[in-house]
Write a protein that holds these residues in place. Structure first.
Motif, PDB file in Angstrom:
ATOM      1  N   ALA A  91      -0.142   2.498 -36.989  1.00  0.00           N
ATOM      2  CA  ALA A  91      -0.495   2.923 -38.350  1.00  0.00           C
ATOM      3  C   ALA A  91      -1.525   4.058 -38.373  1.00  0.00           C
ATOM      4  CB  ALA A  91      -0.973   1.723 -39.169  1.00  0.00           C
ATOM      5  N   PRO A  92      -2.536   4.060 -37.483  1.00  0.00           N
ATOM      6  CA  PRO A  92      -3.493   5.187 -37.511  1.00  0.00           C
ATOM      7  C   PRO A  92      -2.864   6.552 -37.205  1.00  0.00           C
ATOM      8  CG  PRO A  92      -4.442   3.321 -36.342  1.00  0.00           C
ATOM      9  CD  PRO A  92      -2.990   3.000 -36.579  1.00  0.00           C
ATOM     10  N   THR A  93      -1.686   6.566 -36.603  1.00  0.00           N
ATOM     11  CA  THR A  93      -1.039   7.845 -36.283  1.00  0.00           C
ATOM     12  C   THR A  93      -0.108   8.325 -37.394  1.00  0.00           C
ATOM     13  OG1 THR A  93       0.877   6.844 -35.189  1.00  0.00           O
ATOM     14  CG2 THR A  93      -1.078   7.268 -33.822  1.00  0.00           C
ATOM     15  N   TYR A  94       0.094   7.499 -38.409  1.00  0.00           N
ATOM     16  CA  TYR A  94       1.011   7.853 -39.498  1.00  0.00           C
ATOM     17  C   TYR A  94       0.431   8.986 -40.331  1.00  0.00           C
ATOM     18  CZ  TYR A  94       3.606   7.607 -43.862  1.00  0.00           C
ATOM     19  OH  TYR A  94       4.345   7.923 -44.967  1.00  0.00           O
ATOM     20  N   ASP A  95       1.263   9.999 -40.616  1.00  0.00           N
ATOM     21  CA  ASP A  95       0.872  11.128 -41.446  1.00  0.00           C
ATOM     22  C   ASP A  95       1.864  11.245 -42.604  1.00  0.00           C
ATOM     23  OD1 ASP A  95       0.109  13.504 -42.611  1.00  0.00           O
ATOM     24  OD2 ASP A  95       0.456  14.733 -40.827  1.00  0.00           O
ATOM     25  N   PRO A  96       1.448  10.874 -43.816  1.00  0.00           N
ATOM     26  CA  PRO A  96       2.361  10.935 -44.964  1.00  0.00           C
ATOM     27  C   PRO A  96       2.899  12.330 -45.239  1.00  0.00           C
ATOM     28  CG  PRO A  96       0.302   9.831 -45.575  1.00  0.00           C
ATOM     29  CD  PRO A  96       0.140  10.363 -44.192  1.00  0.00           C
ATOM     30  N   ALA A  97       2.228  13.361 -44.759  1.00  0.00           N
ATOM     31  CA  ALA A  97       2.698  14.723 -44.985  1.00  0.00           C
ATOM     32  C   ALA A  97       3.893  15.059 -44.087  1.00  0.00           C
ATOM     33  CB  ALA A  97       1.567  15.722 -44.733  1.00  0.00           C
ATOM     34  N   ARG A  98       4.056  14.322 -42.991  1.00  0.00           N
ATOM     35  CA  ARG A  98       5.137  14.621 -42.047  1.00  0.00           C
ATOM     36  C   ARG A  98       6.395  13.803 -42.290  1.00  0.00           C
ATOM     37  NH1 ARG A  98       3.574  14.312 -36.194  1.00  0.00           N
ATOM     38  NH2 ARG A  98       5.546  15.409 -36.002  1.00  0.00           N
ATOM     39  N   ALA A  99       6.240  12.583 -42.818  1.00  0.00           N
ATOM     40  CA  ALA A  99       7.415  11.724 -43.035  1.00  0.00           C
ATOM     41  C   ALA A  99       7.094  10.664 -44.070  1.00  0.00           C
ATOM     42  CB  ALA A  99       7.826  11.053 -41.726  1.00  0.00           C
ATOM     43  N   SER A 100       8.140  10.210 -44.751  1.00  0.00           N
ATOM     44  CA  SER A 100       7.956   9.098 -45.681  1.00  0.00           C
ATOM     45  C   SER A 100       7.764   7.824 -44.870  1.00  0.00           C
ATOM     46  CB  SER A 100       9.174   8.951 -46.587  1.00  0.00           C
ATOM     47  OG  SER A 100      10.284   8.475 -45.840  1.00  0.00           O
ATOM     48  N   ALA A 101       7.270   6.795 -45.500  1.00  0.00           N
ATOM     49  CA  ALA A 101       7.060   5.520 -44.817  1.00  0.00           C
ATOM     50  C   ALA A 101       8.380   4.971 -44.276  1.00  0.00           C
ATOM     51  CB  ALA A 101       6.414   4.525 -45.775  1.00  0.00           C
ATOM     52  N   THR A 102       9.423   5.049 -45.084  1.00  0.00           N
ATOM     53  CA  THR A 102      10.724   4.534 -44.662  1.00  0.00           C
ATOM     54  C   THR A 102      11.245   5.287 -43.448  1.00  0.00           C
ATOM     55  OG1 THR A 102      11.244   3.858 -46.920  1.00  0.00           O
ATOM     56  CG2 THR A 102      13.096   4.121 -45.414  1.00  0.00           C
ATOM     57  N   THR A 103      11.166   6.603 -43.476  1.00  0.00           N
ATOM     58  CA  THR A 103      11.624   7.407 -42.340  1.00  0.00           C
ATOM     59  C   THR A 103      10.835   7.067 -41.093  1.00  0.00           C
ATOM     60  OG1 THR A 103      12.278   9.201 -43.814  1.00  0.00           O
ATOM     61  CG2 THR A 103      11.917   9.774 -41.497  1.00  0.00           C
ATOM     62  N   TRP A 104       9.523   6.951 -41.218  1.00  0.00           N
ATOM     63  CA  TRP A 104       8.657   6.657 -40.077  1.00  0.00           C
ATOM     64  C   TRP A 104       8.990   5.294 -39.484  1.00  0.00           C
ATOM     65  CZ3 TRP A 104       4.120   3.468 -39.386  1.00  0.00           C
ATOM     66  CH2 TRP A 104       3.346   3.791 -38.270  1.00  0.00           C
ATOM     67  N   ILE A 105       9.138   4.281 -40.328  1.00  0.00           N
ATOM     68  CA  ILE A 105       9.410   2.926 -39.847  1.00  0.00           C
ATOM     69  C   ILE A 105      10.794   2.842 -39.209  1.00  0.00           C
ATOM     70  CG2 ILE A 105       9.798   0.540 -40.600  1.00  0.00           C
ATOM     71  CD1 ILE A 105       7.450   1.002 -42.599  1.00  0.00           C
ATOM     72  N   PHE A 106      11.800   3.446 -39.831  1.00  0.00           N
ATOM     73  CA  PHE A 106      13.142   3.387 -39.251  1.00  0.00           C
ATOM     74  C   PHE A 106      13.264   4.235 -37.982  1.00  0.00           C
ATOM     75  CE2 PHE A 106      14.282   1.205 -43.087  1.00  0.00           C
ATOM     76  CZ  PHE A 106      15.277   0.336 -42.658  1.00  0.00           C
ATOM     77  N   THR A 107      12.443   5.260 -37.839  1.00  0.00           N
ATOM     78  CA  THR A 107      12.411   6.016 -36.588  1.00  0.00           C
ATOM     79  C   THR A 107      11.834   5.149 -35.473  1.00  0.00           C
ATOM     80  OG1 THR A 107      12.204   8.116 -37.762  1.00  0.00           O
ATOM     81  CG2 THR A 107      11.515   8.091 -35.448  1.00  0.00           C
ATOM     82  N   ILE A 108      10.789   4.406 -35.786  1.00  0.00           N
ATOM     83  CA  ILE A 108      10.240   3.464 -34.807  1.00  0.00           C
ATOM     84  C   ILE A 108      11.307   2.453 -34.410  1.00  0.00           C
ATOM     85  CG2 ILE A 108       8.583   1.567 -34.479  1.00  0.00           C
ATOM     86  CD1 ILE A 108       6.631   3.190 -36.240  1.00  0.00           C
ATOM     87  N   CYS A 109      12.012   1.916 -35.385  1.00  0.00           N
ATOM     88  CA  CYS A 109      13.072   0.942 -35.121  1.00  0.00           C
ATOM     89  C   CYS A 109      14.158   1.542 -34.235  1.00  0.00           C
ATOM     90  CB  CYS A 109      13.665   0.437 -36.431  1.00  0.00           C
ATOM     91  SG  CYS A 109      15.050  -0.678 -36.203  1.00  0.00           S
ATOM     92  N   ARG A 110      14.591   2.746 -34.563  1.00  0.00           N
ATOM     93  CA  ARG A 110      15.631   3.408 -33.775  1.00  0.00           C
ATOM     94  C   ARG A 110      15.189   3.578 -32.329  1.00  0.00           C
ATOM     95  NH1 ARG A 110      15.046   8.525 -33.572  1.00  0.00           N
ATOM     96  NH2 ARG A 110      16.142   9.375 -31.831  1.00  0.00           N
ATOM     97  N   ASN A 111      13.941   4.009 -32.132  1.00  0.00           N
ATOM     98  CA  ASN A 111      13.436   4.199 -30.774  1.00  0.00           C
ATOM     99  C   ASN A 111      13.315   2.873 -30.028  1.00  0.00           C
ATOM    100  OD1 ASN A 111      13.332   6.922 -31.269  1.00  0.00           O
ATOM    101  ND2 ASN A 111      11.156   6.939 -31.746  1.00  0.00           N
ATOM    102  N   LYS A 112      12.891   1.824 -30.716  1.00  0.00           N
ATOM    103  CA  LYS A 112      12.809   0.494 -30.097  1.00  0.00           C
ATOM    104  C   LYS A 112      14.202   0.003 -29.705  1.00  0.00           C
ATOM    105  CE  LYS A 112       8.403  -0.411 -30.347  1.00  0.00           C
ATOM    106  NZ  LYS A 112       7.635  -0.642 -29.127  1.00  0.00           N
TER     107      LYS A 112
END
Length: 142
Positions: A91-112
């Motif tokens: 969470a400390p690395t999340y940047d709302p200017a770079r991605a939406s929350a949904t995009t960020w979370i699903f990218t993590i899921c995809r990588n996992k």
């Protein structure tokens, strides 16, 4: 138009059901900005309530996303847990200017999911056979 509301434990509306001429529509009370704010709250305050809200929203969606590509419920559950744990930790690395929350979370899921497939499909190392060169510990002479 008839409406129904669902509330969380703090009696905040979570979603509404609107019934009109065109049928039923579920209206989410949270929008993307709310989810981004929750991630920022987790990053700054380690807010467990914010995490619980994210978990309730995203866990079933992540599970459905995983089940579309690999119909193994145990693996889907594992990926939900791994993804949400990564969300908490990253969470400390999340940047709302770079991605939406949904995009960020699903990218993590995809990588996992990719990591899990690679781990499961990785061939195991063959044990050394007789006659193979193996290093032996040396003894020092005094």
């Amino acid at each position: 138009m008839l409406e129904a509301l669902a509330y969380d434990r703090a009696r905040r509306p979570v979603w509404a059901l609107a019934i009109g001429r065109t049928g039923m529509h579920r209206i989410m009370d949270h929008d993307e900005a709310d989810y981004s704010a929750l991630i920022v709250q987790i990053a700054e305050e380690r807010d467990r309530d914010a995490f619980a809200t994210l978990f309730r929203h995203f866990a079933p969606r992540i599970k459905g996303f995983v089940l579309k590509s690999a119909p193994d419920p145990a693996m889907a559950e594992e990926l939900v847990q791994d993804t949400m744990l990564a969300v908490w930790r990253a969470a400390p690395t999340y940047d709302p200017a770079r991605a939406s929350a949904t995009t960020w979370i699903f990218t993590i899921c995809r990588n996992k999911r990719i990591d899990l497939f690679r781990r499961r499909n990785r061939p195991e190392a063959d044990p050394p056979e007789e006659g193979d060169w193996v290093m032996q510990p040396t003894q020092e002479h005094t």
